[in-house]
Design an enzyme around this catalytic site. Structure first.
Site, PDB file in Angstrom:
ATOM      1  N   GLY A   1       0.826  -1.212   0.000  1.00 54.88           N
ATOM      2  CA  GLY A   1       0.000   0.000   0.000  1.00 54.88           C
ATOM      3  C   GLY A   1       0.856   1.255   0.000  1.00 54.88           C
TER       4      GLY A   1
ATOM      5  CB  SER B   1      -0.232   4.193  -5.426  1.00 59.65           C
ATOM      6  OG  SER B   1       0.945   3.675  -5.982  1.00 59.65           O
TER       7      SER B   1
ATOM      8  CB  SER C   1      -1.306  -5.474  -7.027  1.00 57.60           C
ATOM      9  OG  SER C   1      -1.175  -4.516  -8.034  1.00 57.60           O
TER      10      SER C   1
ATOM     11  CD  GLU D   1       7.348  -2.468  -6.767  1.00 51.76           C
ATOM     12  OE1 GLU D   1       7.539  -2.189  -5.565  1.00 51.76           O
ATOM     13  OE2 GLU D   1       6.349  -2.107  -7.401  1.00 51.76           O
TER      14      GLU D   1
HETATM   15  C1  LIG Z   1      -0.974  -2.822 -12.879  1.00 55.48           C
HETATM   16  C2  LIG Z   1      -0.603  -1.890 -11.765  1.00 55.48           C
HETATM   17  C3  LIG Z   1      -0.392  -2.405 -10.496  1.00 55.48           C
HETATM   18  C4  LIG Z   1      -0.059  -1.550  -9.449  1.00 55.48           C
HETATM   19  N1  LIG Z   1       0.099  -2.088  -8.189  1.00 55.48           N
HETATM   20  C5  LIG Z   1       0.379  -1.261  -7.151  1.00 55.48           C
HETATM   21  C6  LIG Z   1       0.478  -1.789  -5.824  1.00 55.48           C
HETATM   22  O1  LIG Z   1       0.362  -2.994  -5.593  1.00 55.48           O
HETATM   23  N2  LIG Z   1       0.699  -0.928  -4.812  1.00 55.48           N
HETATM   24  C7  LIG Z   1       0.847   0.407  -4.996  1.00 55.48           C
HETATM   25  O2  LIG Z   1       1.065   1.131  -4.042  1.00 55.48           O
HETATM   26  N3  LIG Z   1       0.739   0.950  -6.249  1.00 55.48           N
HETATM   27  C8  LIG Z   1       0.504   0.130  -7.317  1.00 55.48           C
HETATM   28  N4  LIG Z   1       0.388   0.656  -8.582  1.00 55.48           N
HETATM   29  C9  LIG Z   1       0.453   2.110  -8.751  1.00 55.48           C
HETATM   30  C10 LIG Z   1       1.712   2.616  -9.437  1.00 55.48           C
HETATM   31  O3  LIG Z   1       2.833   2.519  -8.588  1.00 55.48           O
HETATM   32  C11 LIG Z   1       1.436   4.068  -9.862  1.00 55.48           C
HETATM   33  O4  LIG Z   1       0.415   4.021 -10.839  1.00 55.48           O
HETATM   34  C12 LIG Z   1       2.639   4.750 -10.418  1.00 55.48           C
HETATM   35  O5  LIG Z   1       3.619   4.954  -9.418  1.00 55.48           O
HETATM   36  C13 LIG Z   1       2.279   6.106 -11.052  1.00 55.48           C
HETATM   37  O6  LIG Z   1       1.531   6.877 -10.192  1.00 55.48           O
HETATM   38  P1  LIG Z   1       0.151   7.558 -10.659  1.00 55.48           P
HETATM   39  O7  LIG Z   1      -0.667   6.506 -11.324  1.00 55.48           O
HETATM   40  O8  LIG Z   1      -0.427   8.284  -9.517  1.00 55.48           O
HETATM   41  O9  LIG Z   1       0.579   8.594 -11.806  1.00 55.48           O
HETATM   42  P2  LIG Z   1       1.120  10.082 -11.573  1.00 55.48           P
HETATM   43  O10 LIG Z   1       2.206  10.069 -10.553  1.00 55.48           O
HETATM   44  O11 LIG Z   1      -0.037  10.989 -11.332  1.00 55.48           O
HETATM   45  O12 LIG Z   1       1.778  10.411 -12.982  1.00 55.48           O
HETATM   46  C14 LIG Z   1       0.951  10.727 -14.115  1.00 55.48           C
HETATM   47  C15 LIG Z   1       1.889  10.950 -15.304  1.00 55.48           C
HETATM   48  O13 LIG Z   1       2.772  12.062 -15.032  1.00 55.48           O
HETATM   49  C16 LIG Z   1       4.131  11.660 -15.154  1.00 55.48           C
HETATM   50  N5  LIG Z   1       4.928  12.321 -14.118  1.00 55.48           N
HETATM   51  C17 LIG Z   1       4.607  12.481 -12.808  1.00 55.48           C
HETATM   52  N6  LIG Z   1       5.587  13.124 -12.148  1.00 55.48           N
HETATM   53  C18 LIG Z   1       6.580  13.357 -13.063  1.00 55.48           C
HETATM   54  C19 LIG Z   1       7.871  13.951 -12.999  1.00 55.48           C
HETATM   55  N7  LIG Z   1       8.368  14.449 -11.851  1.00 55.48           N
HETATM   56  N8  LIG Z   1       8.621  13.988 -14.146  1.00 55.48           N
HETATM   57  C20 LIG Z   1       8.157  13.480 -15.316  1.00 55.48           C
HETATM   58  N9  LIG Z   1       6.924  12.898 -15.429  1.00 55.48           N
HETATM   59  C21 LIG Z   1       6.164  12.843 -14.326  1.00 55.48           C
HETATM   60  C22 LIG Z   1       4.132  10.155 -14.943  1.00 55.48           C
HETATM   61  O14 LIG Z   1       5.231   9.545 -15.602  1.00 55.48           O
HETATM   62  C23 LIG Z   1       2.797   9.755 -15.585  1.00 55.48           C
HETATM   63  O15 LIG Z   1       2.957   9.613 -16.982  1.00 55.48           O
HETATM   64  C24 LIG Z   1       0.078  -0.158  -9.670  1.00 55.48           C
HETATM   65  C25 LIG Z   1      -0.133   0.348 -10.955  1.00 55.48           C
HETATM   66  C26 LIG Z   1      -0.459  -0.497 -11.990  1.00 55.48           C
HETATM   67  C27 LIG Z   1      -0.665   0.090 -13.366  1.00 55.48           C
END
Ligand SMILES: Cc1cc2nc3c(=O)[nH]c(=O)nc-3n(C[C@H](O)[C@H](O)[C@H](O)COP(=O)(O)OP(=O)(O)OC[C@H]3O[C@@H](n4cnc5c(N)ncnc54)[C@H](O)[C@@H]3O)c2cc1C
Length: 371
Positions: free
Chosen positions: A124, A126, A158, A241
């Protein structure tokens, strides 16, 4: 230098391939099995073969095997589509985190069930407003006597709906700078105050979840490592990871099944097949360097970027091979819809490229002022 596996490793590989083939015989989907292939029975099978906690010290209940043996087993299992999602997070990163930061009591309490394949873990980190920037999370844990009380919401957790535990990052010092006030707690997902809402992704799968924590009591003894010291610990955990074989072989089974249908008379097709095979071998060497502890610090950002972009290239190729069928249904369509996730989960490629620039290449973080 001899790049061939020893006879013992080849025998282990053969055994793991057989186990995977037997396991997938009844499953509709072979791809992404480390994330969506949930099976408590298969965890028990892995445990019975000594394939959970394989490299952990025998003094901690592990099997004391070499990193190469673990690499061979999991390349074969994941590449063959074996359903190991139930045990994967614990084996990949939670166990190693306990070994690095847990108290002896925590290791005695949590490692045996992981090694026995009887506990399932989720992660946990995100939140709805904090993904890439872990430091901005707002889920709070407030100390109350011998407990922490947790309030907040996590997203994309997940496997939470099938898990027993969540390894949670929470803000424990709201007054500290963002990176400095976070701690790690082991939360029993059956505790009162927890609501788990599975989220259906575009492939129809419901493995990741929103998890809401409403006044959840967590024993203070479940804090792992240093209070308010999570940021450093998370960075360590991310190395596990990002640098593993799961980032390279998620859709290997699809490629193995589709590639024989490719038109090998076409030089462009032959060229792409060669590029995919070559890239697989490069990715494998990158992962091997991580596994053997030979990669420079932070290099898992490079490994994950290369390997997950490779996985996307694999499914693009498979889609071109099967043609219009790829847009209708079946494994290629499913993997095509799922593949964007490869370069998002575990840190997006944009973030990893920032890490490469700033931490590996030492490039300046801010644009230089015009002179
Ligand atoms: C299949 C799947 C499984 C997952 N499982 C888990 C899990 O088990 N536990 C968990 O905690 N999370 C999990 N996640 C979440 C995952 O870690 C996040 O989706 C990821 O870290 C991106 O965060 P966000 O979706 O909030 O996107 P955001 O952080 O909001 O980013 C949105 C976009 O902006 C870009 N961006 C953001 N900041 C910057 C920067 N400083 N410079 C350049 N570009 C930037 C990103 O690259 C992205 O394209 C999972 C995600 C997926 C898709």
């Amino acid at each position: 230098m001899d790049f061939d596996w020893s006879p013992e490793l080849l025998e282990l590989q053969r055994e793991a391939r057989q186990v995977a083939a037997a396991a997938v015989a009844t499953l509709p989907v072979k791809e992404d099995s480390w994330l969506i292939g949930t099976s408590r029975e298969f965890s028990l099978e892995l445990a019975a073969r000594g394939w959970l906690g394989m490299t952990w010290p025998e003094s901690e209940g592990g099997h004391g095997r070499s990193p190469l043996e673990r690499f061979v087993v999991f390349e074969a299992l994941i590449g063959g589509g074996a359903p190991l999602a139930t045990s994967w997070f614990a084996d990949r990163q939670i166990g190693p985190t306990f070994l690095a930061f847990g108290t002896p009591e925590q290791r005695r309490r949590f490692l045996p069930d992981i090694i026995a394949g009887t506990s399932a873990w989720s992660i946990g980190m995100s939140e709805p407003d904090a993904g890439s920037d872990v430091a901005s999370i707002s889920t709070r844990a407030v100390r109350d006597g011998s407990d922490w009380i947790v309030d907040g919401a996590k997203i994309w957790t997940s496997g939470a709906v099938d898990a027993d535990w969540c390894y949670l990052i929470a803000r424990t010092d709201p007054g500290a700078p963002a990176h400095a006030g976070l701690s790690e707690l082991v939360v029993d997902l059956h505790s009162p105050g927890i609501t788990i809402n599975p989220i259906e992704d575009m492939t129809g799968n419901r493995h990741f979840c929103e998890v809401v924590y409403d006044g959840v009591r967590v024993p203070a003894t479940n804090l792992v490592g240093e209070e308010n010291g999570s940021f450093r610990q998370v960075m360590r955990q991310m190395e596990h990871e990002r640098g593993g074989i799961d980032r390279l072989v998620s859709n290997r089974a699809l490629f193995d099944d589709v590639a024989p249908r490719a038109d090998g008379r076409d030089p462009l097709v032959r060229q792409e097949l060669a590029a995919i095979e070559t890239s697989y071998r490069i990715g494998r060497h990158l992962v091997l360097r991580e596994v053997l502890g030979q990669a420079p610090k932070g290099f898992s950002a490079v490994t994950k970027t290369f390997c997950t972009e490779f996985e996307q290239r694999v499914v693009d190729f498979c889609a071109r091979v099967v043609g219009p069928e790829a847009t209708i249904s079946g494994r290629v369509a499913r993997n095509l819809c799922y593949a964007p996730a490869y370069t998002i989960m575990g840190g997006t490629t944009s973030i990893l490229r920032n890490i490469m620039g700033e931490r590996i290449l030492g490039l300046p973080r801010e644009p230089r002022p015009a002179s």
